[in-house]
Design an enzyme around this catalytic site. Sequence first.
Site, short mmCIF file in Angstrom:
data_model
loop_
_atom_site.label_atom_id
_atom_site.label_comp_id
_atom_site.label_asym_id
_atom_site.label_seq_id
_atom_site.Cartn_x
_atom_site.Cartn_y
_atom_site.Cartn_z
N HIS A 119 -3.94 5.10 3.66
CA HIS A 119 -5.04 4.05 3.67
C HIS A 119 -6.06 4.79 2.53
CE1 HIS A 119 -8.84 1.49 4.26
NE2 HIS A 119 -9.53 2.67 4.67
N ARG A 125 0.76 -1.24 0.06
CA ARG A 125 -0.10 -0.06 0.05
C ARG A 125 0.93 1.15 0.06
NH1 ARG A 125 -3.57 1.07 5.31
NH2 ARG A 125 -1.62 2.72 5.30
N TYR A 148 1.45 6.09 11.88
CA TYR A 148 1.90 4.38 12.18
C TYR A 148 2.92 3.51 11.48
CZ TYR A 148 -1.71 4.05 8.57
OH TYR A 148 -2.39 4.11 7.31
C1 LIG Z 1 -17.45 -3.93 8.85
C2 LIG Z 1 -16.57 -2.98 8.72
N1 LIG Z 1 -15.64 -2.40 9.73
C3 LIG Z 1 -14.90 -1.37 9.39
C4 LIG Z 1 -14.87 -0.56 8.23
C5 LIG Z 1 -13.85 0.46 8.04
N2 LIG Z 1 -12.87 0.34 7.36
C6 LIG Z 1 -12.71 0.71 6.14
S1 LIG Z 1 -11.59 0.09 5.30
C7 LIG Z 1 -10.74 -0.60 6.69
C8 LIG Z 1 -9.70 -1.41 6.54
C9 LIG Z 1 -9.49 -2.61 5.59
O1 LIG Z 1 -8.26 -3.00 5.63
P1 LIG Z 1 -7.85 -4.28 4.38
O2 LIG Z 1 -9.25 -5.30 4.83
O3 LIG Z 1 -6.58 -4.73 4.87
O4 LIG Z 1 -8.20 -3.81 3.23
P2 LIG Z 1 -7.35 -2.60 2.62
O5 LIG Z 1 -7.89 -1.22 2.73
O6 LIG Z 1 -5.74 -2.42 3.35
O7 LIG Z 1 -6.99 -2.87 1.08
C10 LIG Z 1 -11.77 -0.48 7.76
C11 LIG Z 1 -11.52 -0.92 9.14
C12 LIG Z 1 -15.54 -1.05 7.19
N3 LIG Z 1 -15.76 -0.68 6.11
N4 LIG Z 1 -16.49 -2.17 7.20
#
Ligand SMILES: Cc1ncc(C[n+]2csc(CCOP(=O)(O)OP(=O)(O)O)c2C)c(N)n1
Lengths: 327, 327, 334, 334
Positions: C255, C251, C264
């Site tokens: 985010h 990444r 972090y």
């Molecule tokens: C059920 C739920 N909980 C929390 C969130 C908030 N949220 C959006 S993206 C994210 C992190 C996702 O991380 P990952 O699955 O590793 O995907 P990445 O963004 O790193 O590609 C969070 C906590 C959400 N969208 N849905």
Amino acid sequence: MAVLNLVEAVRETLRAEMRRDRDVWVVGEDVGKKGGVFGATLGLFDEFGAERVQDSPLTESAIVGVGIGAALYGTKPVCEIQFADFIFPAFNQIISEAAKMRYRSNGTWTVPMVIRAPFGGGVHGGLYHSQSVEQYFTNTAGLKVVVPSTPYDAKGLLAAAIRDPDPVLFFEHKGLYRAIKGEVPETDYVIPIGKADVKRDGSDITVITYGKTVHFCLEAANQLAKEGYEALVLDLRSLLPLDHEAIVAAAKKTGKVLIVHEAGKTHGIGSEVSAIIAEECLFDLDAPVQRLCGPDVPAMPYAGPMEKFFMLSPEKCLEAMRTLAKY
Amino acid sequence: MAVLNLVEAVRETLRAEMRRDRDVWVVGEDVGKKGGVFGATLGLFDEFGAERVQDSPLTESAIVGVGIGAALYGTKPVCEIQFADFIFPAFNQIISEAAKMRYRSNGTWTVPMVIRAPFGGGVHGGLYHSQSVEQYFTNTAGLKVVVPSTPYDAKGLLAAAIRDPDPVLFFEHKGLYRAIKGEVPETDYVIPIGKADVKRDGSDITVITYGKTVHFCLEAANQLAKEGYEALVLDLRSLLPLDHEAIVAAAKKTGKVLIVHEAGKTHGIGSEVSAIIAEECLFDLDAPVQRLCGPDVPAMPYAGPMEKFFMLSPEKCLEAMRTLAKY
Amino acid sequence: MEATTKARHEALGLTGEQLLEMYTYMLLTRRIDERLWLLQRGGKIPFVISPQGAEAAQIGAAFAFRKQQDWFTPYYRDLGVNLVAGVSPREIMLGAFARGTDPASGGKQMPSHWGNRPLNVVSGSSPVTTQLLHAVGIAQAARMRGDDIVAYTCCGEGSSNQGDFHEALNWAGVHKLPVVFMVQNNEYAISVPLDKQVAGGSVAARGKGYGMPGIEVDGTDLLAVYEAFKTAHDRARSGQGPSLIEAKCVRITSHSSDDDQRRYRSPEEIAALQARDPIIKTRAYLYEHGILDEAKEKELEARLMAAVDDATEYAESQAYAAPEQALRHVYKED
Amino acid sequence: MEATTKARHEALGLTGEQLLEMYTYMLLTRRIDERLWLLQRGGKIPFVISPQGAEAAQIGAAFAFRKQQDWFTPYYRDLGVNLVAGVSPREIMLGAFARGTDPASGGKQMPSHWGNRPLNVVSGSSPVTTQLLHAVGIAQAARMRGDDIVAYTCCGEGSSNQGDFHEALNWAGVHKLPVVFMVQNNEYAISVPLDKQVAGGSVAARGKGYGMPGIEVDGTDLLAVYEAFKTAHDRARSGQGPSLIEAKCVRITSHSSDDDQRRYRSPEEIAALQARDPIIKTRAYLYEHGILDEAKEKELEARLMAAVDDATEYAESQAYAAPEQALRHVYKED
Ligand SMILES: Cc1ncc(C[n+]2csc(CCOP(=O)(O)OP(=O)(O)O)c2C)c(N)n1
Ligand SMILES: Cc1ncc(C[n+]2csc(CCOP(=O)(O)OP(=O)(O)O)c2C)c(N)n1
Ligand SMILES: [Mg+2]
Ligand SMILES: [Mg+2]
């Protein structure tokens, strides 16, 4: 014209709809060989096979989530949640996905599906086999919520639900499955979702209810008639959308309204019904809008005496109706 | 006496409670080094360490389920759900477990825990970062549901929630995090859960609301005063339990009631408030009980013009209040 | 043996033209995303969530699927998958600007909440991982109809811990459904690192428990990803059932535009990401094999810039939906 | 080598007395359950859900834990686990009769919804698998307090497909918490057989994906189960983290008194279950090693019968909670 009980009416409607439309299929826990824990799908496995009458893994979120996907693709899943109490693991799929799909895609993606679940108490089910869960869903636009009180209504409403272009939650009161028999035409018919039904006409008081308590109120109304008061009993049938017109008309007709349901009182279905009346025909009322509901406790206790204390009954309904009539 | 905004008040209260009681700990997604996506836990990781300010896996059911277990053991978890919209995967743990533990164990097992979640719209969040979810929980006895509207209330209510012997859902409106500043005593105080607060007194109309719309209504009330009408603005603060006494007193005082909330109207919090009034002081009313709420759509749209259309505003509140005052 | 003399892409049956096309999509993905950041910084759009570092994973995966035949329930970073599925830069930009003619949601949803009915790209939500079950249901329904489709679905490594992941892989495994589950593992879920997120550290290792292959692949290696997905796609079509593929990505950005990863991640860690940039790696391969040279590249960059400019200007010139549209499409309208 | 001459239980460090005690609990579990069926058929109680076929799994597992020190979030079939944890037959019967003095719920819950505060047996609900997360939370809290406890939690193989299973094992794995996850695999979830339920067919195989041992053990072999749990318990205490143990059991009865398994299981299949009855197998082992003989057995059966009779009569003689108790314990009462 066959005389069926409510679970038979559900089963025959599923059979008829599956014969009518190859895209209709049933999925849930134990719906196959076993025919469901209440027999709602008994015999369908033999007629339609393991794919269209599909035993699912023990995963409610998947039952609904897979149903959504299958509906997106164009089939019409009828998902069974074994007990309404176990619908909560699927809550996110229902509220975040099924209810919002049409809206969020601006009408391009839709999920025509039905989620059936037996609900309600008085069956020695304890906290987790007795709950009324309709009020957890009725605040969510995008869903429809239906509760039949008779075998005739069950057929017409379930047929309508299966043919509906939007997701429909169809809650069947376990206490009515075998308790209530009624004439059900073999011929095809639908009852439009969103229309309440006057199950008994009357001019002295109005009772607004749905599900099993419809029968308690009708029984009480007959008794009350002997005492000289005629009660109008309105069966809501559809909790989302609610039939505003019918509610307001019924309230205006007598000016005295009692709302009855098995589910807890606070923030229950009766709250919205009462609020509609307070908003739309306040000055037609001759008495405060009353509510007779289950107690505000987390769920229904198991032991006989406590369960009886929790449950409504024709006697409890009669007492509340009499008090209102004499008001 | 420090002047803080709402998110600062939340953070300082968490800090104070964690200093006060070693058993209090915070758990949720990104609450650690990042300090939460809204900064509600900023700095706590450095002061209390990774165990008491614990970054969880991306699993809401586990955040709550683990919290329940930790509460059963005797600690006091404060679980953060990153956005209220994402609380639904935890719905089963909240409704089936947290809410029912004390009752089902006949008082022998309890889960003193807090679940915090930012909610509400008008922040360009679209469907899933704007929802008001309080009405999904208020029909469940065993839970308490709290929504602060000021930094002062946030501190007193959050302290009360953390010290409460039962599970408390604590919903913080994102739109207030930085918009509202107020004096917050450094000294320890709690505001009892279940007590509404008259944020403005008045004799012409009564407005009952909570959360962000409290401020819309206060702003509108000042304008309305210039037009010669004095509005009483009651901030519910606690949605479960509701403060019946305060609601009935406020309604009786003016005889004209408007209920305001951002969440959708049908089967919303306003339904119960209206039903209480229709039940307990119908004949003290000079006008139908009005509700001004969000539209009955699945959730809030993203694009500016549609979001604005969805959201309430001081202007919309003023218009409804003026109409009622002139009624 | 002759095969040994073949270049890797040739061994996979890919011509130089095809490989260049794949790279073109990777670069288009990157250029669109870079533009979105500029627009966000410039206050023209409120939000960006970025595929930077996952372009090889997304394009390599998507090229194993069949446009307008296979089905997609992608996740928010899947800009590249959407482009390969047939979504145009103009349509992407309409979503970013939340215009009324945005085919995904008419402006109802945040950017990167994909959806395109004619292209079988299903509307996505924000709550993570729900879409995996939709892909399973799509595959189940297609099987009933006897249709030859494969469903692509994806989430991040953090999201793979949600209950729906477990229920989806189990269901697909029980019925041997034609679904390919992709997990783009970029080592972070917002600020939460892999070791606080995935017990055991490997998502791929979880495939076996569902009776399906669990494959780990270098998500910055376009050809490795393509090979893994081609195999999984063939497997799905031939009735052997689903696969789980964990693509190890990076990444590169925070985010999202609401996040600042410097809070972090150390400067060293962030700097080190460049070395794994899939665009740089793929470009080098193309140069090596004479598929790309400076002239071609100049022309390519110009073409993509023009497309991005056009899409941006077009989208910006379009109108928002009328406010009252907020009331539309709650239920079927007659 | 001397070890080879040792009997299996000796090799595990169990004396004949200890083994007999374990068998006694197995038999008590069976006899109580048989009585419950009689009471149900006789209309004295409305509901039974049965551990028959899982006694070796439950007793073997429970004996690896420490009474009133370790914590338990069992599932509805875990009658045997409750007995070993210290719940008395009278208390079990009070629950079965839903009497007001039932320590689990005061008659608020159905039978087999266990709970006993002094014994660290947490109150259970009906929705399956939620209790796994509670065990993880208990272990997390104990770790914070620096307490030496291990948490036992269990569900069936069908229930192991719920999302909460995935989230619980992942969380416990990330923090290496002292939890032992047991899955009693009796090949059916009501009427749904293993092959329609668990993709890949093995629950144990899922352990590896969470970085923890996934052990499959013959759940009808008391000593094999005890050994597996002793190892897992030691592992948990020494900070090496959680384990997943799948005990292959049989379900001798129908799912519950509301079910009739003849509708979905053939007579042959049902008949074949007897051969795997853990009571018969364990009894044979005890006779073989001279730990049990007819005299001892007669005395044992008589003692257990007396205990079951006493518990039944005692519980039946107790009163129901007053109806108004339905309003109690919603919130803390002052
Ligand atoms: C059920 C739920 N909980 C929390 C969130 C908030 N949220 C959006 S993206 C994210 C992190 C996702 O991380 P990952 O699955 O590793 O995907 P990445 O963004 O790193 O590609 C969070 C906590 C959400 N969208 N849905
Ligand atoms: C969430 C949820 N869904 C459905 C049920 C209904 N139900 C009770 S037991 C059971 C089968 C459980 O099977 P398994 O997990 O294999 O355990 P077993 O009963 O075989 O020991 C079902 C479907 C439930 N209790 N909870
Ligand atoms: Mg990630
Ligand atoms: Mg089983």
